[in-house]
Design a protein around this motif. Structure first.
Motif, PDB file in Angstrom:
ATOM      1  N   ALA A   1     -61.428 -51.489  45.262  1.00  0.00           N
ATOM      2  CA  ALA A   1     -61.045 -52.690  44.509  1.00  0.00           C
ATOM      3  C   ALA A   1     -62.217 -53.239  43.699  1.00  0.00           C
ATOM      4  CB  ALA A   1     -60.506 -53.751  45.464  1.00  0.00           C
ATOM      5  N   ILE A   2     -63.375 -53.339  44.333  1.00  0.00           N
ATOM      6  CA  ILE A   2     -64.559 -53.896  43.655  1.00  0.00           C
ATOM      7  C   ILE A   2     -65.004 -53.004  42.503  1.00  0.00           C
ATOM      8  CG2 ILE A   2     -67.014 -54.433  43.952  1.00  0.00           C
ATOM      9  CD1 ILE A   2     -66.310 -55.265  46.844  1.00  0.00           C
ATOM     10  N   LEU A   3     -65.026 -51.693  42.720  1.00  0.00           N
ATOM     11  CA  LEU A   3     -65.462 -50.772  41.670  1.00  0.00           C
ATOM     12  C   LEU A   3     -64.455 -50.718  40.529  1.00  0.00           C
ATOM     13  CD1 LEU A   3     -66.936 -47.926  43.883  1.00  0.00           C
ATOM     14  CD2 LEU A   3     -68.193 -49.446  42.344  1.00  0.00           C
ATOM     15  N   LEU A   4     -63.178 -50.859  40.855  1.00  0.00           N
ATOM     16  CA  LEU A   4     -62.146 -50.881  39.815  1.00  0.00           C
ATOM     17  C   LEU A   4     -62.362 -52.079  38.893  1.00  0.00           C
ATOM     18  CD1 LEU A   4     -59.623 -49.293  38.933  1.00  0.00           C
ATOM     19  CD2 LEU A   4     -58.258 -50.867  40.311  1.00  0.00           C
ATOM     20  N   ILE A   5     -62.624 -53.233  39.487  1.00  0.00           N
ATOM     21  CA  ILE A   5     -62.890 -54.446  38.691  1.00  0.00           C
ATOM     22  C   ILE A   5     -64.186 -54.290  37.896  1.00  0.00           C
ATOM     23  CG2 ILE A   5     -63.435 -56.908  38.839  1.00  0.00           C
ATOM     24  CD1 ILE A   5     -61.628 -56.995  41.344  1.00  0.00           C
ATOM     25  N   THR A   6     -65.205 -53.728  38.546  1.00  0.00           N
ATOM     26  CA  THR A   6     -66.495 -53.537  37.871  1.00  0.00           C
ATOM     27  C   THR A   6     -66.355 -52.654  36.649  1.00  0.00           C
ATOM     28  OG1 THR A   6     -67.649 -53.735  40.000  1.00  0.00           O
ATOM     29  CG2 THR A   6     -68.867 -52.745  38.181  1.00  0.00           C
ATOM     30  N   ARG A   7     -65.550 -51.598  36.762  1.00  0.00           N
ATOM     31  CA  ARG A   7     -65.385 -50.668  35.641  1.00  0.00           C
ATOM     32  C   ARG A   7     -64.587 -51.268  34.483  1.00  0.00           C
ATOM     33  NH1 ARG A   7     -69.478 -47.746  35.088  1.00  0.00           N
ATOM     34  NH2 ARG A   7     -69.689 -45.857  36.346  1.00  0.00           N
ATOM     35  N   LEU A   8     -63.944 -52.382  34.704  1.00  0.00           N
ATOM     36  CA  LEU A   8     -63.284 -53.081  33.592  1.00  0.00           C
ATOM     37  C   LEU A   8     -64.308 -53.603  32.590  1.00  0.00           C
ATOM     38  CD1 LEU A   8     -60.510 -55.168  35.396  1.00  0.00           C
ATOM     39  CD2 LEU A   8     -60.122 -53.488  33.587  1.00  0.00           C
ATOM     40  N   PHE A   9     -65.514 -53.877  33.059  1.00  0.00           N
ATOM     41  CA  PHE A   9     -66.524 -54.510  32.224  1.00  0.00           C
ATOM     42  C   PHE A   9     -67.771 -53.648  32.002  1.00  0.00           C
ATOM     43  CE2 PHE A   9     -64.237 -57.674  34.778  1.00  0.00           C
ATOM     44  CZ  PHE A   9     -63.655 -58.435  33.766  1.00  0.00           C
ATOM     45  N   ILE A  10     -68.011 -52.676  32.871  1.00  0.00           N
ATOM     46  CA  ILE A  10     -69.239 -51.891  32.789  1.00  0.00           C
ATOM     47  C   ILE A  10     -68.898 -50.410  32.739  1.00  0.00           C
ATOM     48  CG2 ILE A  10     -71.405 -51.284  33.932  1.00  0.00           C
ATOM     49  CD1 ILE A  10     -71.293 -53.999  35.337  1.00  0.00           C
ATOM     50  N   GLY A  11     -69.450 -49.711  31.758  1.00  0.00           N
ATOM     51  CA  GLY A  11     -69.244 -48.272  31.669  1.00  0.00           C
ATOM     52  C   GLY A  11     -69.440 -47.771  30.254  1.00  0.00           C
ATOM     53  N   SER A  12     -69.975 -46.575  30.126  1.00  0.00           N
ATOM     54  CA  SER A  12     -70.185 -45.969  28.814  1.00  0.00           C
ATOM     55  C   SER A  12     -68.939 -45.260  28.306  1.00  0.00           C
ATOM     56  CB  SER A  12     -71.355 -44.970  28.884  1.00  0.00           C
ATOM     57  OG  SER A  12     -71.087 -43.959  29.847  1.00  0.00           O
ATOM     58  N   GLU A  13     -67.954 -45.105  29.186  1.00  0.00           N
ATOM     59  CA  GLU A  13     -66.693 -44.457  28.836  1.00  0.00           C
ATOM     60  C   GLU A  13     -65.555 -45.470  28.910  1.00  0.00           C
ATOM     61  OE1 GLU A  13     -66.622 -41.433  27.778  1.00  0.00           O
ATOM     62  OE2 GLU A  13     -68.594 -40.705  28.406  1.00  0.00           O
ATOM     63  N   PRO A  14     -64.399 -45.153  28.299  1.00  0.00           N
ATOM     64  CA  PRO A  14     -63.252 -46.054  28.400  1.00  0.00           C
ATOM     65  C   PRO A  14     -62.822 -46.265  29.848  1.00  0.00           C
ATOM     66  CG  PRO A  14     -62.877 -44.369  26.716  1.00  0.00           C
ATOM     67  CD  PRO A  14     -64.114 -43.965  27.456  1.00  0.00           C
TER      68      PRO A  14
END
Length: 250
Positions: free
Chosen positions: A131-144
């Motif tokens: 859950a936490i990583l899913l939310i984090t990837r909404l805002f942080i990441g070099s890919e879509p």
């Protein structure tokens, strides 16, 4: 240099905390209360008993009060946490990506500590991590965002299929952990992570059988190999892949 030293210190302290969390989660106890105590005599530990690594060495691996042996997993967990977080910090650098990297590394260490002790990777660790990583990837990441979601799905489905085919050869905790891994690594590096983990697990497992440490078909914790494979894939994955391809190209 000062920043590096602080990062090491924080890693050691976090490792000490993760040791406690792993044990108490396995026992289904509160991670906050009671305060740290000896698991044998239950005497409350003082500050001098809780200094990462140093206390274990100073006390010669024994409880100050009842002289019961202290598991070497305590200092090992502290050193592994500190060294892995420091490696992630040095390779990833001070950028937003460091946040999911630290979260995943912490989850992996915690999973290793429970898996080594009881051959269990608990849902109370993996599900919040997803859950936490899913939310984090909404805002942080070099890919879509979808790229990381596909990575999570690949990790989950891959391990689920192996569990079905092997009829229980892969635990449910491993399956959910790989969903969390996929959310950070994406699909390709998740596959590489599993390949490296499987190779290391097979080699070490064979050595343990040959030396008589374990018996054939006796299960061994897969968590440590997932931990190593994931860090290699996440931090050095493209270099490893290019090296592997170069071997086949002569």
């Amino acid at each position: 240099m000062i920043c590096d030293s602080y990062f090491w210190l924080i890693g050691l302290l976090l490792g000490s905390f993760l040791n406690v969390v792993a044990i108490r989660l396995l026992k289904k106890e509160s991670i906050a209360f009671p305060p740290s105590n000896c698991p044998n005599c239950h005497h409350r530990l003082s500050v001098l008993d809780l200094v990462p690594v140093f206390s274990y060495l100073f006390l010669k691996g024994k409880c100050r009060y009842c002289k019961a042996k202290i598991s070497p997993l305590y200092p090992v967990g502290e050193l592994v946490t500190a060294s892995s977080l420091f490696l992630v910090y040095k390779v990833v650098g001070v950028q937003l990506e460091l946040l999911p990297a630290i979260i995943l590394t912490t989850v992996l260490v915690l999973a290793v500590l429970t898996d080594i002790r009881e051959k269990l990777i608990l849902d109370v660790i993996t599900l919040p991590a997803i859950a936490i990583l899913l939310i984090t990837r909404l805002f942080i990441g070099s890919e879509p965002f979808w790229f990381y979601v596909v990575g999570g799905a690949v990790g989950f489905v891959l391990l689920l299929l192996i569990a079905i085919v092997s009829r229980g050869g892969m635990g449910g905790g491993d399956i959910k952990l790989y969903a969390a891994i996929g959310l950070v690594l994406g699909p390709w590096m998740t596959l590489l992570s599993f390949m490296v983990a499987s190779f290391l697990g097979a080699v070490v497992g064979l050595l343990l059988i040959v030396t008589g440490v374990v018996k054939r078909k006796q299960p061994i914790a897969f968590g440590p190999f997932i931990f190593i494979g994931t860090l290699i894939a996440y931090l050095f994955g493209y270099d490893v892949w290019n090296w592997y391809v170069s071997l086949w190209q002569g």
